[in-house]
Design a protein around this motif. Structure first.
Motif, PDB file in Angstrom:
ATOM      1  N   VAL A  67       0.819  -1.449  -0.063  1.00  0.00           N
ATOM      2  CA  VAL A  67      -0.264  -0.195   0.214  1.00  0.00           C
ATOM      3  C   VAL A  67       0.782   1.267  -0.027  1.00  0.00           C
ATOM      4  O   VAL A  67       1.800   1.503   0.870  1.00  0.00           O
ATOM      5  CB  VAL A  67      -1.002  -0.119   1.083  1.00  0.00           C
ATOM      6  CG1 VAL A  67      -1.804   1.322   1.204  1.00  0.00           C
ATOM      7  CG2 VAL A  67      -1.719  -1.238   1.114  1.00  0.00           C
ATOM      8  N   CYS A  68       0.757   1.916  -0.986  1.00  0.00           N
ATOM      9  CA  CYS A  68       1.437   3.442  -1.086  1.00  0.00           C
ATOM     10  C   CYS A  68       1.113   4.352  -0.072  1.00  0.00           C
ATOM     11  O   CYS A  68      -0.304   4.585   0.168  1.00  0.00           O
ATOM     12  CB  CYS A  68       1.259   3.684  -2.562  1.00  0.00           C
ATOM     13  SG  CYS A  68       2.406   5.458  -2.597  1.00  0.00           S
ATOM     14  N   ARG A  69       1.940   5.024   0.558  1.00  0.00           N
ATOM     15  CA  ARG A  69       1.845   5.904   1.385  1.00  0.00           C
ATOM     16  C   ARG A  69       2.501   7.198   1.382  1.00  0.00           C
ATOM     17  O   ARG A  69       2.494   8.038   2.245  1.00  0.00           O
ATOM     18  CB  ARG A  69       2.280   5.258   2.943  1.00  0.00           C
ATOM     19  CG  ARG A  69       1.584   6.144   3.927  1.00  0.00           C
ATOM     20  CD  ARG A  69       2.599   5.550   5.400  1.00  0.00           C
ATOM     21  NE  ARG A  69       1.583   5.787   6.598  1.00  0.00           N
ATOM     22  CZ  ARG A  69       2.014   5.490   7.789  1.00  0.00           C
ATOM     23  NH1 ARG A  69       3.020   4.658   7.998  1.00  0.00           N
ATOM     24  NH2 ARG A  69       1.204   5.790   8.803  1.00  0.00           N
ATOM     25  N   ALA A  70       2.880   7.330  -0.071  1.00  0.00           N
ATOM     26  CA  ALA A  70       3.773   8.549  -0.430  1.00  0.00           C
ATOM     27  C   ALA A  70       2.608   9.788  -0.543  1.00  0.00           C
ATOM     28  O   ALA A  70       1.383   9.576  -0.564  1.00  0.00           O
ATOM     29  CB  ALA A  70       4.716   8.246  -1.567  1.00  0.00           C
ATOM     30  N   GLU A  71       3.193  10.958  -0.639  1.00  0.00           N
ATOM     31  CA  GLU A  71       2.489  12.176  -0.897  1.00  0.00           C
ATOM     32  C   GLU A  71       1.106  12.315  -1.710  1.00  0.00           C
ATOM     33  O   GLU A  71       0.219  12.600  -1.360  1.00  0.00           O
ATOM     34  CB  GLU A  71       3.394  13.381  -0.867  1.00  0.00           C
ATOM     35  CG  GLU A  71       2.731  14.714  -0.921  1.00  0.00           C
ATOM     36  CD  GLU A  71       3.795  15.823  -0.970  1.00  0.00           C
ATOM     37  OE1 GLU A  71       3.540  16.683  -1.412  1.00  0.00           O
ATOM     38  OE2 GLU A  71       4.991  15.529  -0.464  1.00  0.00           O
ATOM     39  N   ALA A  72       1.477  11.807  -2.958  1.00  0.00           N
ATOM     40  CA  ALA A  72       0.156  11.889  -3.726  1.00  0.00           C
ATOM     41  C   ALA A  72      -0.970  10.788  -3.503  1.00  0.00           C
ATOM     42  O   ALA A  72      -1.959  11.195  -3.531  1.00  0.00           O
ATOM     43  CB  ALA A  72       0.628  11.569  -5.199  1.00  0.00           C
ATOM     44  N   CYS A  73      -0.492   9.973  -2.943  1.00  0.00           N
ATOM     45  CA  CYS A  73      -1.424   8.814  -2.450  1.00  0.00           C
ATOM     46  C   CYS A  73      -2.007   9.418  -1.197  1.00  0.00           C
ATOM     47  O   CYS A  73      -3.404   9.088  -1.075  1.00  0.00           O
ATOM     48  CB  CYS A  73      -0.975   7.406  -2.597  1.00  0.00           C
ATOM     49  SG  CYS A  73      -0.867   6.660  -4.065  1.00  0.00           S
ATOM     50  N   GLN A  74      -1.332   9.945  -0.470  1.00  0.00           N
ATOM     51  CA  GLN A  74      -1.923  10.419   0.986  1.00  0.00           C
ATOM     52  C   GLN A  74      -2.987  11.559   0.634  1.00  0.00           C
ATOM     53  O   GLN A  74      -4.039  11.538   1.403  1.00  0.00           O
ATOM     54  CB  GLN A  74      -1.036  11.172   1.630  1.00  0.00           C
ATOM     55  CG  GLN A  74      -0.026  10.107   2.656  1.00  0.00           C
ATOM     56  CD  GLN A  74       0.784  10.790   3.709  1.00  0.00           C
ATOM     57  OE1 GLN A  74       0.330  11.703   4.090  1.00  0.00           O
ATOM     58  NE2 GLN A  74       1.930  10.021   3.961  1.00  0.00           N
ATOM     59  N   TYR A 108       6.523   3.601  -0.404  1.00  0.00           N
ATOM     60  CA  TYR A 108       6.645   4.927  -0.808  1.00  0.00           C
ATOM     61  C   TYR A 108       6.735   5.077  -2.184  1.00  0.00           C
ATOM     62  O   TYR A 108       7.562   5.388  -2.698  1.00  0.00           O
ATOM     63  CB  TYR A 108       7.676   5.869   0.164  1.00  0.00           C
ATOM     64  CG  TYR A 108       7.328   5.653   1.648  1.00  0.00           C
ATOM     65  CD1 TYR A 108       6.327   6.723   2.215  1.00  0.00           C
ATOM     66  CD2 TYR A 108       7.554   4.703   2.400  1.00  0.00           C
ATOM     67  CE1 TYR A 108       5.935   6.549   3.400  1.00  0.00           C
ATOM     68  CE2 TYR A 108       7.067   4.631   3.669  1.00  0.00           C
ATOM     69  CZ  TYR A 108       6.368   5.657   4.223  1.00  0.00           C
ATOM     70  OH  TYR A 108       5.875   5.551   5.638  1.00  0.00           O
ATOM     71  N   CYS A 109       5.534   5.027  -2.626  1.00  0.00           N
ATOM     72  CA  CYS A 109       5.375   5.443  -4.260  1.00  0.00           C
ATOM     73  C   CYS A 109       5.511   3.951  -4.994  1.00  0.00           C
ATOM     74  O   CYS A 109       6.564   3.331  -4.953  1.00  0.00           O
ATOM     75  CB  CYS A 109       6.291   6.518  -4.698  1.00  0.00           C
ATOM     76  SG  CYS A 109       5.700   6.814  -6.658  1.00  0.00           S
ATOM     77  N   LEU A 110       4.551   3.686  -5.722  1.00  0.00           N
ATOM     78  CA  LEU A 110       4.627   2.554  -6.675  1.00  0.00           C
ATOM     79  C   LEU A 110       4.702   3.049  -8.150  1.00  0.00           C
ATOM     80  O   LEU A 110       4.186   2.274  -9.120  1.00  0.00           O
ATOM     81  CB  LEU A 110       3.242   1.741  -6.327  1.00  0.00           C
ATOM     82  CG  LEU A 110       3.168   1.266  -5.252  1.00  0.00           C
ATOM     83  CD1 LEU A 110       1.663   0.534  -4.708  1.00  0.00           C
ATOM     84  CD2 LEU A 110       4.198  -0.033  -5.228  1.00  0.00           C
ATOM     85  N   GLY A 111       4.829   4.132  -8.293  1.00  0.00           N
ATOM     86  CA  GLY A 111       4.964   4.871  -9.748  1.00  0.00           C
ATOM     87  C   GLY A 111       3.507   4.922 -10.417  1.00  0.00           C
ATOM     88  O   GLY A 111       3.347   5.012 -11.535  1.00  0.00           O
ATOM     89  N   ASN A 112       2.376   5.107  -9.551  1.00  0.00           N
ATOM     90  CA  ASN A 112       1.222   5.179 -10.104  1.00  0.00           C
ATOM     91  C   ASN A 112       0.419   6.498  -9.363  1.00  0.00           C
ATOM     92  O   ASN A 112      -0.811   6.283  -9.129  1.00  0.00           O
ATOM     93  CB  ASN A 112       0.244   3.962  -9.585  1.00  0.00           C
ATOM     94  CG  ASN A 112      -0.897   3.813 -10.456  1.00  0.00           C
ATOM     95  OD1 ASN A 112      -0.871   4.078 -11.802  1.00  0.00           O
ATOM     96  ND2 ASN A 112      -1.844   3.057  -9.800  1.00  0.00           N
ATOM     97  N   CYS A 113       1.136   7.402  -9.308  1.00  0.00           N
ATOM     98  CA  CYS A 113       0.820   8.754  -8.378  1.00  0.00           C
ATOM     99  C   CYS A 113      -0.612   9.094  -9.134  1.00  0.00           C
ATOM    100  O   CYS A 113      -1.216   9.790  -7.994  1.00  0.00           O
ATOM    101  CB  CYS A 113       1.869   9.628  -8.401  1.00  0.00           C
ATOM    102  SG  CYS A 113       3.468   8.813  -8.105  1.00  0.00           S
ATOM    103  N   ALA A 114      -0.605   9.244 -10.243  1.00  0.00           N
ATOM    104  CA  ALA A 114      -1.908   9.955 -10.634  1.00  0.00           C
ATOM    105  C   ALA A 114      -3.168   9.140 -10.335  1.00  0.00           C
ATOM    106  O   ALA A 114      -4.429   9.861 -10.665  1.00  0.00           O
ATOM    107  CB  ALA A 114      -1.710  10.326 -12.015  1.00  0.00           C
ATOM    108  N   PRO A 117      -5.575   6.141  -4.471  1.00  0.00           N
ATOM    109  CA  PRO A 117      -4.359   5.553  -3.662  1.00  0.00           C
ATOM    110  C   PRO A 117      -4.181   4.187  -4.334  1.00  0.00           C
ATOM    111  O   PRO A 117      -5.058   3.534  -5.135  1.00  0.00           O
ATOM    112  CB  PRO A 117      -5.129   5.180  -2.375  1.00  0.00           C
ATOM    113  CG  PRO A 117      -6.641   5.940  -2.258  1.00  0.00           C
ATOM    114  CD  PRO A 117      -6.781   6.380  -3.537  1.00  0.00           C
ATOM    115  N   ALA A 118      -2.868   3.987  -4.288  1.00  0.00           N
ATOM    116  CA  ALA A 118      -2.203   2.622  -5.330  1.00  0.00           C
ATOM    117  C   ALA A 118      -2.063   1.582  -4.293  1.00  0.00           C
ATOM    118  O   ALA A 118      -1.555   1.827  -3.280  1.00  0.00           O
ATOM    119  CB  ALA A 118      -1.273   3.398  -5.841  1.00  0.00           C
ATOM    120  N   VAL A 119      -2.019   0.465  -4.710  1.00  0.00           N
ATOM    121  CA  VAL A 119      -1.979  -0.883  -4.065  1.00  0.00           C
ATOM    122  C   VAL A 119      -1.594  -1.840  -5.061  1.00  0.00           C
ATOM    123  O   VAL A 119      -1.968  -1.749  -6.181  1.00  0.00           O
ATOM    124  CB  VAL A 119      -3.343  -1.345  -3.551  1.00  0.00           C
ATOM    125  CG1 VAL A 119      -3.129  -2.748  -3.002  1.00  0.00           C
ATOM    126  CG2 VAL A 119      -3.891  -0.546  -2.398  1.00  0.00           C
TER     127      VAL A 119
HETATM  128 FE1  FES Z   1       1.491   6.544  -4.347  1.00  0.00          FE
HETATM  129 FE2  FES Z   1       3.278   7.426  -6.388  1.00  0.00          FE
HETATM  130  S1  FES Z   1       2.293   8.491  -4.605  1.00  0.00           S
HETATM  131  S2  FES Z   1       2.043   5.523  -6.312  1.00  0.00           S
END
Ligand code: FES
Length: 143
Positions: A67-74, A108-114, A117-119
């Motif tokens: 589970v992505c917890r980086a900024e864009a997904c947050q 922290y980031c799965l490269g799917n920021c747009a 939330p990415a999983v």
């Molecule tokens: Fe979640 Fe990049 S911030 S995929």
């Protein structure tokens, strides 16, 4: 599996990856063998294993859920999704479910920021995951 890496610069990382790929984790018994083979201290080997969150010290469940917890997904609800995933699976970060079906990893980031939330479940990336969609995806994996 390890022999091709011995004697090459930076051999520890590819050796750790090879061990994890083969056995699912880095067993504690491998640490002194790697240290002796590469003329490193055990602390150095432990340090590298601990630094990279992808290395596991115990065998994972049958499916890895990241589970992505980086900024864009947050910004689009990753924290509440992550809380739901923890409750739904009854595991903490890094934990494995009682039935060994899933291991939860926070990344922290799965490269799917747009499309957060990415999983990622095993090798498949999922975007715009809601709690309900997560439950459906997890149930499909259990089938
Ligand atoms: Fe979640 Fe990049 S911030 S995929």
């Amino acid at each position: 599996m390890l022999a091709p890496h011995v004697g090459t610069p930076g051999a520890l990382l590819p050796m750790l990856h090879a061990l994890q790929e083969t056995f699912g984790c880095i067993d504690e018994s491998a640490v002194p063998l790697l240290a002796d083979t590469l003329n490193l201290s055990r602390a150095e080997v432990h340090g590298v294993i601990g630094f990279y969150h992808d290395f596991r010290r115990t065998r994972p469940g049958r499916h890895i859920i990241k589970v992505c917890r980086a900024e864009a997904c947050q910004a689009v609800g990753a924290e509440s999704l992550l809380d739901h995933v923890r409750r739904s699976l009854r595991v903490d970060d890094g934990g494995t479910t009682a039935d060994d079906a899933f291991t939860l990893q926070v990344v922290y980031c799965l490269g799917n920021c747009a499309l957060g939330p990415a999983v990622m479940i095993d090798e498949t990336l999922h975007g715009r995951v809601t709690p309900a969609r997560f439950d459906t995806l997890a149930a499909e994996q259990r089938e």
